[in-house]
Design an enzyme around this catalytic site. Sequence first.
Site, PDB file in Angstrom:
ATOM      1  N   GLU A 169       0.754  -1.296   0.063  1.00 43.45           N
ATOM      2  CA  GLU A 169      -0.077  -0.039   0.103  1.00 43.45           C
ATOM      3  C   GLU A 169       0.635   1.337  -0.157  1.00 43.45           C
ATOM      4  O   GLU A 169       0.706   1.900   0.826  1.00 43.45           O
ATOM      5  CB  GLU A 169      -0.915   0.075   1.364  1.00 43.45           C
TER       6      GLU A 169
ATOM      7  N   GLU B  78      -5.607  -8.000  -1.172  1.00 49.49           N
ATOM      8  CA  GLU B  78      -6.341  -7.789   0.006  1.00 49.49           C
ATOM      9  C   GLU B  78      -7.803  -7.389  -0.317  1.00 49.49           C
ATOM     10  O   GLU B  78      -8.151  -6.600  -1.122  1.00 49.49           O
ATOM     11  CB  GLU B  78      -6.100  -6.660   1.003  1.00 49.49           C
TER      12      GLU B  78
END
Length: 480
Positions: free
Chosen positions: A182, A379
């Site tokens: 991320e 995710e």
Amino acid sequence: MTTRFSKDFLWGGATAANQLEGAYDRDGKGLSVADAMPGGKQRFDIIGSEEFDWTIDEEHYIYPNHRGIEHYDRFKEDIALFAEMGFKCYRFSIAWTRIFPKGDEQTPNEAGLAFYEELIDTCLQHEIEPVITISHYEMPLHLAKEYGGWKNRQLIDFYERFARTVLERYNQKVKYWMTFNEINSAFHFPALSQGLVKSNGASDYQNIFQAWHNQFVASSKAVKIAHELRSDIQVGCMIIYATTYSIDANPVNQVATLIQNQEFNFFCTDVQVRGEYPAYTARTYKKYGVSVEELEQTEEDIQLLKEYPVDYIGFSYYMSSAVNETDSEVATSAGNLLGGVKNPFLEASEWGWQIDPQGLRIALNELYNRYEKPLFIVENGLGAIDEVENDGSINDDYRIDYLRSHIEAMGEAVEDGVDLLGYTPWGCIDLVSASTGEMSKRYGFIYVDLDDEGHGTLNRSKKKSFDWYKEVIATNGEKL
């Protein structure tokens, strides 16, 4: 059996070392930034305060990451459960501080390397493909405190040494890698991925964009190393993706949505996938007061980015976001580091994250049509409070509903023509939440008996979603 998903589609699950391993100070492991993050709902407020300087204060706070769910000692049991579900892959991260305890050493810690060797071998024994995140919100604390985090160019060399060490050790056993988890999260909260808090420069976007540049260069160096080691290795970037809508057709809100998409969803990916800074960079720098002259960037850097872009795009998708610049009185919503205004067409999780499976189909189409590189949803999931019934069962139909609707959206995107490598729902076994440091915000198919105060047996048990996901994998996504 004919399915929408390819015959070698990678069904699995995802975790991060700092949220489940525990054993934070054993076998030569050093302290990471995650080890200095206190638990509780105020976690981000504490880390985001002016006073926070990465000091561990056990008098006033608890640190659930230190224990995790003791996966370090129980990984064989956990991977056996993943295998029982039929996992084709398992996404996990290597704790940088297990390999280089402070981050700036010349020689790696063999005990850490041996641990991940055994973990990888255990996956392979169960015919589970390892998918490894090299750096997942767990950079060495020493690098944040003594070097000022990723705004310091020296970290490029430290990361390169770390990446080379693990890639050389495991490349013959591991095909799929990601460089930074991320990476775009730093736009809103640079503590996790860049080691920047207010006391060492997080308030200045000059530092955040310099840190990104350094990470982009480090990522390209990792791609270069990997490709030299093995011709078919796949190294991806990894971003948060939040499909973003304008709240209405007002052109003011449409433009604001365009800009938010560029800044949050696309900036980091544009550089890492296309290999160059996008056309809107100068305007973005101007908006955030970033001086191009003061950015440390070399011609060699720019060439490296161009020559070694990533092979695929890994991303997390939990919720969508809505933009409203024209009404200051509107209700807001929470999200994965990125909130927004409340979307009247969506329901939200217990933590206020807006549930939007159609947004995943949109995300997949937007990313694939922009970059034409394979995508990997690494995710996705629903954080919720799970109740254990008297007979020990956990009926998490709400989680099944969430995942089912998102897998249906994935299937639609594949029919739209999107090249999708795989799907690894987040927290496939309950672990410590990154946003709150709590156990009560659970994502897993496997329940871990541990509460927010650290009490419990740590016994593993299967939720209703365990058998459901097992069937999803067995039918390659056809039986939902």
